[in-house]
Design a protein around this motif. Structure first.
Motif, PDB file in Angstrom:
ATOM      1  N   SER A  49     -12.755  15.614   9.240  1.00  0.00           N
ATOM      2  CA  SER A  49     -14.074  15.847   9.824  1.00  0.00           C
ATOM      3  C   SER A  49     -14.409  14.773  10.858  1.00  0.00           C
ATOM      4  O   SER A  49     -14.912  15.069  11.943  1.00  0.00           O
ATOM      5  CB  SER A  49     -15.134  15.871   8.716  1.00  0.00           C
ATOM      6  N   ARG A  50     -14.128  13.528  10.537  1.00  0.00           N
ATOM      7  CA  ARG A  50     -14.379  12.421  11.479  1.00  0.00           C
ATOM      8  C   ARG A  50     -13.547  12.577  12.750  1.00  0.00           C
ATOM      9  O   ARG A  50     -14.010  12.262  13.845  1.00  0.00           O
ATOM     10  CB  ARG A  50     -14.062  11.082  10.819  1.00  0.00           C
ATOM     11  N   TRP A  98     -15.479  15.397  14.778  1.00  0.00           N
ATOM     12  CA  TRP A  98     -16.870  15.139  15.140  1.00  0.00           C
ATOM     13  C   TRP A  98     -17.138  13.702  15.605  1.00  0.00           C
ATOM     14  O   TRP A  98     -18.182  13.424  16.183  1.00  0.00           O
ATOM     15  CB  TRP A  98     -17.787  15.426  13.952  1.00  0.00           C
ATOM     16  N   LYS A 133     -18.993  15.028   8.374  1.00  0.00           N
ATOM     17  CA  LYS A 133     -20.084  15.944   8.035  1.00  0.00           C
ATOM     18  C   LYS A 133     -19.725  16.571   6.697  1.00  0.00           C
ATOM     19  O   LYS A 133     -18.674  17.219   6.566  1.00  0.00           O
ATOM     20  CB  LYS A 133     -20.258  17.006   9.108  1.00  0.00           C
ATOM     21  N   GLU A 149     -24.915  20.969  11.466  1.00  0.00           N
ATOM     22  CA  GLU A 149     -24.455  21.382  12.795  1.00  0.00           C
ATOM     23  C   GLU A 149     -25.260  20.703  13.899  1.00  0.00           C
ATOM     24  O   GLU A 149     -24.724  20.407  14.956  1.00  0.00           O
ATOM     25  CB  GLU A 149     -24.557  22.899  12.938  1.00  0.00           C
ATOM     26  N   ARG A 199     -15.748  24.810  11.056  1.00  0.00           N
ATOM     27  CA  ARG A 199     -16.393  23.807  11.921  1.00  0.00           C
ATOM     28  C   ARG A 199     -15.912  22.399  11.596  1.00  0.00           C
ATOM     29  O   ARG A 199     -16.343  21.445  12.207  1.00  0.00           O
ATOM     30  CB  ARG A 199     -17.914  23.864  11.741  1.00  0.00           C
ATOM     31  N   ARG A 200     -15.067  22.274  10.603  1.00  0.00           N
ATOM     32  CA  ARG A 200     -14.574  20.988  10.102  1.00  0.00           C
ATOM     33  C   ARG A 200     -15.666  20.214   9.384  1.00  0.00           C
ATOM     34  O   ARG A 200     -15.730  18.995   9.436  1.00  0.00           O
ATOM     35  CB  ARG A 200     -13.913  20.145  11.190  1.00  0.00           C
TER      36      ARG A 200
END
Length: 128
Positions: A49-50, A53, A57, A126, A19-20
């Protein structure tokens, strides 16, 4: 298959899941030298991650890790101000309810919470 940014260090592991979400497992006590290695690896992972999303996270699992000394807590707080962006999310997994309260008191990030379960921490990330 491991991600290119995954890091296995004797003191911590850092992975990026499917999900990174950046997943950190602390294996030992922390020292300034260990923190230097950690933040170097962390910066590349949080950037990934940035990218996915729009904000980072991160799930840090400290269950079973030694209690941090006051000097290291102060250093971590200082480093967090440098390496975390205001919109990043941090879920910390700890061993007990008193530690959960201590984490919430010591690390005042806008989007942070403490959990007793890795699954609960990941579910919170999540949703947020």
């Amino acid at each position: 298959m491991p991600h290119l940014l995954d890091v296995e260090d004797p003191s911590f592991s850092l992975t990026i899941d499917h999900r990174r979400i950046v997943c950190v497992r602390v294996h030992s006590g922390l020292t300034p030298a260990i923190l230097d290695r950690f933040w170097s690896a962390f910066d590349a992972a949080i950037a990934e991650s940035r990218r996915v999303w729009g904000h980072g996270k991160v799930m840090v699992d400290r269950r079973g890790a030694p209690i941090l000394t006051p000097d290291i807590v102060a250093r971590v707080r200082q480093d967090m101000a440098i390496h975390y962006a205001p919109d990043d999310r941090l879920a910390m997994v700890v061993d007990s309810t008193p530690l959960k309260a201590q984490v919430r008191q010591n690390y005042e990030l806008a989007h942070m919470d403490a959990f007793l379960s890795r699954d609960a921490a990941l579910a919170w990330l999540e949703k947020n």
